[in-house]
Design a protein around this motif. Structure first.
Motif, short mmCIF file in Angstrom:
data_model
loop_
_atom_site.label_atom_id
_atom_site.label_comp_id
_atom_site.label_asym_id
_atom_site.label_seq_id
_atom_site.Cartn_x
_atom_site.Cartn_y
_atom_site.Cartn_z
N LYS A 74 -7.54 57.35 32.74
CA LYS A 74 -7.71 55.95 32.36
C LYS A 74 -9.01 55.75 31.58
CE LYS A 74 -5.00 53.96 36.11
NZ LYS A 74 -4.96 52.92 37.17
N GLU A 75 -9.10 54.62 30.92
CA GLU A 75 -10.32 54.29 30.20
C GLU A 75 -11.40 53.83 31.18
OE1 GLU A 75 -8.35 52.80 25.97
OE2 GLU A 75 -9.47 51.40 27.23
N ARG A 76 -12.62 53.99 30.74
CA ARG A 76 -13.74 53.51 31.55
C ARG A 76 -13.72 51.98 31.57
NH1 ARG A 76 -18.94 57.07 31.05
NH2 ARG A 76 -18.62 56.65 28.84
N GLU A 77 -13.97 51.42 32.74
CA GLU A 77 -13.94 49.97 32.87
C GLU A 77 -15.17 49.47 33.60
OE1 GLU A 77 -10.50 48.92 35.16
OE2 GLU A 77 -11.29 49.78 37.02
N GLY A 78 -15.54 48.23 33.30
CA GLY A 78 -16.67 47.63 33.96
C GLY A 78 -16.35 47.27 35.39
N VAL A 79 -17.37 47.37 36.25
CA VAL A 79 -17.21 47.03 37.66
C VAL A 79 -18.08 45.82 38.00
CG1 VAL A 79 -17.55 47.82 40.02
CG2 VAL A 79 -16.68 49.41 38.28
N ALA A 80 -19.37 45.94 37.78
CA ALA A 80 -20.30 44.85 38.11
C ALA A 80 -21.56 45.00 37.29
CB ALA A 80 -20.64 44.87 39.60
N CYS A 81 -22.15 43.86 36.98
CA CYS A 81 -23.33 43.83 36.12
C CYS A 81 -24.43 43.01 36.77
CB CYS A 81 -22.97 43.23 34.78
SG CYS A 81 -24.37 43.02 33.65
N TYR A 124 -18.95 40.23 37.80
CA TYR A 124 -18.01 41.22 38.32
C TYR A 124 -16.80 41.25 37.41
CZ TYR A 124 -20.92 41.18 42.49
OH TYR A 124 -21.97 41.27 43.35
N TYR A 125 -16.21 42.42 37.30
CA TYR A 125 -15.09 42.61 36.40
C TYR A 125 -13.89 43.14 37.17
CZ TYR A 125 -19.11 42.45 33.33
OH TYR A 125 -20.29 42.07 32.73
N ASN A 126 -12.75 42.94 36.56
CA ASN A 126 -11.51 43.49 37.10
C ASN A 126 -11.24 43.07 38.55
OD1 ASN A 126 -10.66 45.16 34.75
ND2 ASN A 126 -12.65 46.10 35.14
N ARG A 127 -11.60 41.84 38.86
CA ARG A 127 -11.28 41.23 40.17
C ARG A 127 -11.83 42.04 41.33
NH1 ARG A 127 -4.98 40.14 39.21
NH2 ARG A 127 -5.20 42.13 38.18
N LEU A 128 -13.00 42.63 41.13
CA LEU A 128 -13.59 43.44 42.20
C LEU A 128 -14.62 42.67 43.02
CD1 LEU A 128 -13.96 46.75 40.20
CD2 LEU A 128 -12.35 46.28 42.05
N LYS A 129 -14.87 41.45 42.69
CA LYS A 129 -15.92 40.69 43.36
C LYS A 129 -15.67 40.55 44.85
CE LYS A 129 -18.46 36.32 43.09
NZ LYS A 129 -18.58 35.04 42.38
N ALA A 130 -14.42 40.50 45.23
CA ALA A 130 -14.11 40.30 46.65
C ALA A 130 -14.52 41.50 47.49
CB ALA A 130 -12.63 40.03 46.82
N ARG A 131 -14.60 42.69 46.90
CA ARG A 131 -14.85 43.89 47.69
C ARG A 131 -16.15 44.60 47.32
NH1 ARG A 131 -11.60 47.98 47.05
NH2 ARG A 131 -10.77 47.40 45.00
N PHE A 132 -16.66 44.35 46.12
CA PHE A 132 -17.85 45.06 45.65
C PHE A 132 -19.01 44.08 45.49
CE2 PHE A 132 -15.59 48.80 43.27
CZ PHE A 132 -14.86 49.07 44.42
N THR A 133 -20.22 44.57 45.78
CA THR A 133 -21.41 43.75 45.63
C THR A 133 -22.50 44.55 44.94
OG1 THR A 133 -20.88 42.58 47.70
CG2 THR A 133 -23.11 42.34 46.85
N ILE A 134 -23.09 43.97 43.91
CA ILE A 134 -24.19 44.62 43.21
C ILE A 134 -25.49 43.93 43.62
CG2 ILE A 134 -23.96 43.16 41.14
CD1 ILE A 134 -24.73 45.66 39.48
N THR A 135 -26.47 44.75 43.95
CA THR A 135 -27.77 44.22 44.37
C THR A 135 -28.89 45.10 43.82
OG1 THR A 135 -27.73 45.50 46.43
CG2 THR A 135 -26.87 43.25 46.53
N ILE A 136 -30.10 44.62 43.96
CA ILE A 136 -31.26 45.40 43.54
C ILE A 136 -32.32 45.34 44.61
CG2 ILE A 136 -32.28 43.46 42.27
CD1 ILE A 136 -33.33 45.60 40.25
N ASP A 137 -32.97 46.49 44.82
CA ASP A 137 -34.16 46.54 45.67
C ASP A 137 -35.36 46.41 44.74
OD1 ASP A 137 -36.37 47.21 47.18
OD2 ASP A 137 -35.35 48.82 48.26
#
Length: 122
Positions: free
Chosen positions: A43-50, A58-71
């Protein structure tokens, strides 16, 4: 030259969790935007979260399961993945770009890590 380095991939069971990390010397949200991408076999590379200083996307309806954070103490960006599914199996990359706008397209990013494999299977 920014060089992101990913870690934290591995094998997880369906329904399980993993946390990926991305670090890069010199990275700061003051100047860069960072996005997690993934590429599944065939498959092609796709965005997940920015993440930028403007916020998160969040991309591709992943917001419900994925979380991006920074320390902010060490400028390490994390991708917390929950309720993993077999279709989440992919190589996960972190990528950075100068500027404060999130983009879900890989062509917008100049700095890439080598990727970390995530496999979701029983």
């Amino acid at each position: 030259q920014l060089q992101p380095v990913e870690s934290g991939g591995g094998l997880a069971q369906p329904g399980g969790s993993l946390r990926l990390s991305c670090s890069a010397s010199g990275f700061t949200l003051d100047y860069y935007t960072l996005t997690w991408f993934r590429q599944a076999p065939g498959k092609e590379r796709e965005g997940v979260a920015c993440l930028s200083w403007l916020g998160k996307e969040y991309y591709n309806r992943l917001k419900a399961r994925f979380t991006i954070t920074i320390d902010n103490t060490n400028n390490t960006v994390y991708l917390q993945m929950r309720n993993l599914k077999p279709e989440d199996t992919a190589v996960y990359y972190c990528a950075a770009r100068l500027g404060s706008l999130c983009h879900g397209e890989e062509k917008e990013y100049s700095f890439w890590g080598q990727g970390t494999q995530v496999t979701v299977s029983r």
